[in-house]
Design a protein around this motif. Structure first.
Motif, PDB file in Angstrom:
ATOM      1  N   UNK A  33     -50.142   8.818 -47.003  1.00  0.00           N
ATOM      2  CA  UNK A  33     -50.082   7.558 -46.268  1.00  0.00           C
ATOM      3  C   UNK A  33     -49.443   6.476 -47.131  1.00  0.00           C
ATOM      4  N   UNK A  34     -48.924   5.414 -46.503  1.00  0.00           N
ATOM      5  CA  UNK A  34     -48.335   4.327 -47.298  1.00  0.00           C
ATOM      6  C   UNK A  34     -49.358   3.770 -48.288  1.00  0.00           C
ATOM      7  N   UNK A  35     -48.948   3.596 -49.528  1.00  0.00           N
ATOM      8  CA  UNK A  35     -49.804   2.973 -50.535  1.00  0.00           C
ATOM      9  C   UNK A  35     -50.906   3.861 -51.089  1.00  0.00           C
ATOM     10  N   UNK A  36     -50.956   5.112 -50.650  1.00  0.00           N
ATOM     11  CA  UNK A  36     -52.056   5.988 -51.043  1.00  0.00           C
ATOM     12  C   UNK A  36     -51.712   6.790 -52.306  1.00  0.00           C
ATOM     13  N   UNK A  37     -52.737   7.153 -53.102  1.00  0.00           N
ATOM     14  CA  UNK A  37     -52.519   8.039 -54.246  1.00  0.00           C
ATOM     15  C   UNK A  37     -53.071   9.420 -53.928  1.00  0.00           C
ATOM     16  N   UNK A  38     -52.170  10.399 -53.915  1.00  0.00           N
ATOM     17  CA  UNK A  38     -52.553  11.769 -53.606  1.00  0.00           C
ATOM     18  C   UNK A  38     -52.270  12.622 -54.834  1.00  0.00           C
ATOM     19  N   UNK A  39     -53.213  13.473 -55.197  1.00  0.00           N
ATOM     20  CA  UNK A  39     -53.007  14.349 -56.344  1.00  0.00           C
ATOM     21  C   UNK A  39     -52.681  15.751 -55.874  1.00  0.00           C
ATOM     22  N   UNK A  40     -51.786  16.417 -56.601  1.00  0.00           N
ATOM     23  CA  UNK A  40     -51.590  17.851 -56.430  1.00  0.00           C
ATOM     24  C   UNK A  40     -52.039  18.477 -57.734  1.00  0.00           C
ATOM     25  N   UNK A  41     -53.095  19.267 -57.662  1.00  0.00           N
ATOM     26  CA  UNK A  41     -53.676  19.800 -58.889  1.00  0.00           C
ATOM     27  C   UNK A  41     -53.568  21.320 -58.872  1.00  0.00           C
ATOM     28  N   UNK A  42     -53.287  21.877 -60.023  1.00  0.00           N
ATOM     29  CA  UNK A  42     -53.167  23.328 -60.121  1.00  0.00           C
ATOM     30  C   UNK A  42     -52.788  23.697 -61.528  1.00  0.00           C
ATOM     31  N   UNK A  43     -52.799  24.992 -61.825  1.00  0.00           N
ATOM     32  CA  UNK A  43     -52.467  25.454 -63.162  1.00  0.00           C
ATOM     33  C   UNK A  43     -50.985  25.819 -63.236  1.00  0.00           C
ATOM     34  N   UNK A  44     -50.530  26.213 -64.421  1.00  0.00           N
ATOM     35  CA  UNK A  44     -49.109  26.540 -64.526  1.00  0.00           C
ATOM     36  C   UNK A  44     -48.781  27.718 -63.620  1.00  0.00           C
ATOM     37  N   UNK A  45     -47.660  27.629 -62.937  1.00  0.00           N
ATOM     38  CA  UNK A  45     -47.270  28.678 -62.017  1.00  0.00           C
ATOM     39  C   UNK A  45     -47.871  28.563 -60.635  1.00  0.00           C
ATOM     40  N   UNK A  46     -48.650  27.518 -60.388  1.00  0.00           N
ATOM     41  CA  UNK A  46     -49.267  27.390 -59.065  1.00  0.00           C
ATOM     42  C   UNK A  46     -48.275  26.848 -58.039  1.00  0.00           C
ATOM     43  N   UNK A  47     -47.147  26.313 -58.502  1.00  0.00           N
ATOM     44  CA  UNK A  47     -46.141  25.798 -57.581  1.00  0.00           C
ATOM     45  C   UNK A  47     -46.208  24.301 -57.373  1.00  0.00           C
ATOM     46  N   UNK A  48     -47.050  23.612 -58.152  1.00  0.00           N
ATOM     47  CA  UNK A  48     -47.208  22.177 -57.916  1.00  0.00           C
ATOM     48  C   UNK A  48     -45.936  21.393 -58.240  1.00  0.00           C
ATOM     49  N   UNK A  49     -45.287  21.730 -59.359  1.00  0.00           N
ATOM     50  CA  UNK A  49     -44.044  21.017 -59.691  1.00  0.00           C
ATOM     51  C   UNK A  49     -42.908  21.436 -58.771  1.00  0.00           C
ATOM     52  N   UNK A  50     -42.821  22.722 -58.477  1.00  0.00           N
ATOM     53  CA  UNK A  50     -41.746  23.205 -57.602  1.00  0.00           C
ATOM     54  C   UNK A  50     -41.861  22.552 -56.222  1.00  0.00           C
ATOM     55  N   UNK A  51     -43.079  22.346 -55.755  1.00  0.00           N
ATOM     56  CA  UNK A  51     -43.228  21.720 -54.443  1.00  0.00           C
ATOM     57  C   UNK A  51     -42.655  20.305 -54.455  1.00  0.00           C
ATOM     58  N   UNK A  52     -42.864  19.585 -55.563  1.00  0.00           N
ATOM     59  CA  UNK A  52     -42.335  18.226 -55.646  1.00  0.00           C
ATOM     60  C   UNK A  52     -40.812  18.239 -55.759  1.00  0.00           C
ATOM     61  N   UNK A  53     -40.284  19.125 -56.583  1.00  0.00           N
ATOM     62  CA  UNK A  53     -38.830  19.214 -56.724  1.00  0.00           C
ATOM     63  C   UNK A  53     -38.201  19.644 -55.393  1.00  0.00           C
TER      64      UNK A  53
END
Lengths: 348, 333
Positions: free
Chosen positions: B32-52
């Protein structure tokens, strides 16, 4: 524990400590340790322009079977401390008494013997294992080098034993490091450290590079091995919750100096030095409800350069309690509570 | 009000020597606008790839976004031209990466790197851009800004460089900032400074924030909602409070139980997650956490469980046993 604490007391108060060779007394005593790295300028005529005072006058005692935590941020000198104790560096000044013998001045031959007793586990299981060697050779190498198990068959039996001790299938001996996960590699690093039956292990950020789910496995393994072989650990880490879990006593370092030293529970329940307090406040607790109730103001500023540390107390530029005197005199460790040493002249 | 960002069934694959890796395997979430959302996971979980992936920064080959929509402020980012996408990156979406030394250009001054962004995206002339750059440095708490603008990245400390990254991310008044492990390379006290700064600035300027991290403490302190990723999927999502106090996926539960906590009495022994993260080239049809799960049943091997409502309103978990987990885990403990 009381005997160890007593030694710390007499030691820090500057009283002489008797020769402890043999099986009594602390395993390791560090006195007035300094490790300065020269900084030079110029390509041909190298001029000495200063020193990085990585470790600048540290006294520490580690008892037999004890785990001492050494915490602090990057550049505080904790890794250099470990490297001096391993004699990977030759200290500029000071004594490192290991079982009563000053190892700071040992020659090459005596060092070889020492390295059978002191081993190390490094942070990064990716770069600390030779990628061209199979796991079996990596673990067998120290035995070969030290001539402990010259017979290849008995050596591989010992490797298999070490692997299963560290929670790995013995057939991992035929694998290369790149075929393993980070946690498995760190188990190999631990098996290698155990190969020579050491009594003292320097764990330098041994679990920092691991994922959360693997970290707990390795911490449990280190604890099991400590109990099984009565190992003594110097546990160097920046993660305070891990240090609290694993250690009996903790020393907090800042810019080459120990600023606080106490039994683990005492340090975490009653932190006295302003830096220790700032460090503890900066660690977020994995619980949103707890976090919502914590009033939090991060400590300002950054760690100053160890080439030109501030005069007086090295923490004074960032300290909220600092008074004029802090800029002039370097505070010495004082025993503010029983066995709780603090290098601050302001806190009581 | 519609969400600022809506990620719908996003899939990203990598073709590797070892086989096809589904690094992101059908994830959906909103911000949502102005909201802080975390994506948490370990290496290889896909968290960075999802952002890229949503920024369309996946190198192709070997990677490719194969499916999914990313609706940002009413537009599907997957349908934009490369030129339009360049305007979104650094414009309406700011980015902060883990290692500021490698994400800043070592041969350009700090000032040039900030003004370049402003000139590119906002068409300011150099004088106006310079003025804005000085203003931005003040915003991120860097004193002596005129001097700092003339310096190069190597002349600054890690914390200072990350402040510069935040200044660049904020330069064009973004609606969203994506921060990928923004403080992992920094010391504890500097980490706290940077996170507090990001929180106060995003609140003050009304910028939404996606924070990608492995640190459960950081999530608890800064995020209002959380997505937990494992092996390319979101296995649990919900408000931070609900997720931490009443986790409905065994992985979330195990993760929270495996970390030692400073605010609790010392445990005799930690409770780790046994086994290793899965090899993404060898996943089978079932739930990918199954081999490490204490609560797995026969059904878990048949098909991956869908993300379904479980627990508090707005909480979702991808587990067949999510609603009996609390009871079963209680018995086990």
């Amino acid at each position: 524990m009381t005997a160890i604490a007593g030694d710390v007391a007499s030691h820090a108060a500057g009283k002489p400590v008797g020769n402890t060779a043999g099986n009594q007394g602390p395993l390791l005593q560090v006195r007035g340790l300094r490790m300065h790295f020269p900084v030079t300028e110029g390509m041909i005529a190298r001029r000495h322009v200063g020193d990085v005072k990585a470790v600048d006058g540290v006294d520490l005692v580690i008892g037999r079977g004890e785990t001492l935590g050494l915490v602090g941020e990057s550049g505080c000198g904790k890794t250099t401390m470990g490297r001096c104790i391993l004699r990977l560096e030759t200290p500029t000044a000071g004594e490192i008494l290991y079982d009563g013998v000053d190892i700071a001045k040992l020659g090459r031959r005596d060092l070889v013997a020492l390295r059978r007793r002191i081993q190390v586990i490094f942070q990064d299981p990716y770069s600390s294992l030779n990628p061209r060697m199979k796991v079996g050779s990596i673990i067998g190498e120290p035995m070969r080098v030290h001539g402990v198990e010259p017979d290849a068959g008995r050596r591989s039996a010992r490797v298999a034993e070490l692997l299963s001790l560290c929670g790995l299938n013995p057939n991992f001996a035929d694998r290369y490091p790149h075929e393993m996960s980070g946690g498995q590699r760190q188990r190999v690093g631990i098996a290698r450290a155990l190969a020579l039956n050491p009594e003292f292990i320097v764990c330098d950020e041994a679990v920092s590079a691991l994922d959360v789910s693997i970290q707990a496995q390795i911490i449990n393994l280190l604890e099991d091995l400590r109990d099984k072989f009565n190992l003594t650990y110097l546990f160097i880490a920046h993660d305070l919750s891990v240090v609290r879990h694993l250690c009996q006593r903790v020393a907090v370092m800042y810019l080459g100096r120990v600023v606080e030293l106490a039994a683990c529970d005492e340090l975490f329940d009653n932190p006295l030095h302003p830096y220790t307090r700032a460090l503890l406040a900066a660690v977020p607790i994995p619980d949103p409800v707890v976090e919502a109730t914590r009033a939090f103001q991060p400590v300002a500023g950054e760690v100053p350069s160890p080439i030109n540390p501030p005069p007086g107390c090295v923490f004074h530029p960032r300290c909220t309690l600092a008074v004029a005197e802090c800029r002039r005199t370097r505070p010495q460790l004082r025993e503010l509570r029983p066995n709780h040493w603090v290098a601050c002249d302001v806190v009581q | 009000m519609p969400p600022l960002l809506e990620v719908i069934d996003l899939h990203t694959e990598f073709r590797t020597g070892a086989g096809l890796v589904r690094a992101v395997d059908g994830i959906s979430y909103t911000v949502d606008p102005g909201e802080t959302v975390a994506i948490v996971g370990e290496s290889g979980s896909g968290k960075s790839v999802s952002a890229l992936s949503l920024l369309r920064l996946i190198p192709d080959p070997p990677g490719r976004v194969t499916q999914g929509r990313v609706i940002f402020a009413g537009r599907d980012l997957m349908q934009l031209s490369e030129e339009q996408m360049r305007n979104v990156r650094g414009g309406d979406i700011g980015m902060v990466f883990q290692e500021p030394m490698t994400s800043l250009n070592p041969v350009l001054t700090i000032g040039r790197q900030i003004t370049e962004t402003i000139e590119q995206h906002r068409g300011h002339d150099p004088v106006a851009a310079q003025r804005r750059a000085i203003e931005l440095l003040g915003l991120v708490g860097i004193a002596d800004s005129e001097r700092r603008l003339k310096q190069y990245p190597h002349q600054l400390s890690g914390g200072m460089r990350q402040r510069i990254m935040i200044a660049i991310a904020l330069a064009c008044d973004p609606k969203l900032i994506i921060a990928d492990e923004p403080t992992t390379a920094l010391d504890v006290t500097i980490q706290a400074q940077i996170l507090e700064l990001m929180q106060s600035l995003t609140r003050r300027l009304g910028v939404a924030l996606i924070i990608i991290t492995h640190n459960l403490g950081v999530v608890a302190r800064y995020a209002s909602r959380v997505n937990v990723m494992y092996a390319g999927r979101i296995v649990e999502s919900g408000s931070a409070a609900a997720l931490y106090h009443d986790p409905h996926h065994p992985y979330t539960l195990a993760l929270l139980r495996s970390v030692p906590r400073l605010d609790r009495p010392r445990q005799a022994r930690l409770d780790p997650i046994e086994g290793s993260p899965p090899d993404l080239t060898r996943l089978d049809r079932g739930c990918s956490f199954r081999p490490r799960c204490r609560f797995a049943i026969a059904r878990c091997a048949e098909a991956p469980p869908p993300l379904e409502a479980a627990g508090a309103p707005g909480q979702f978990a991808a587990c067949y046993r999510s609603n009996e987990l609390a009871a079963v885990a209680g018995e086990a403990a």
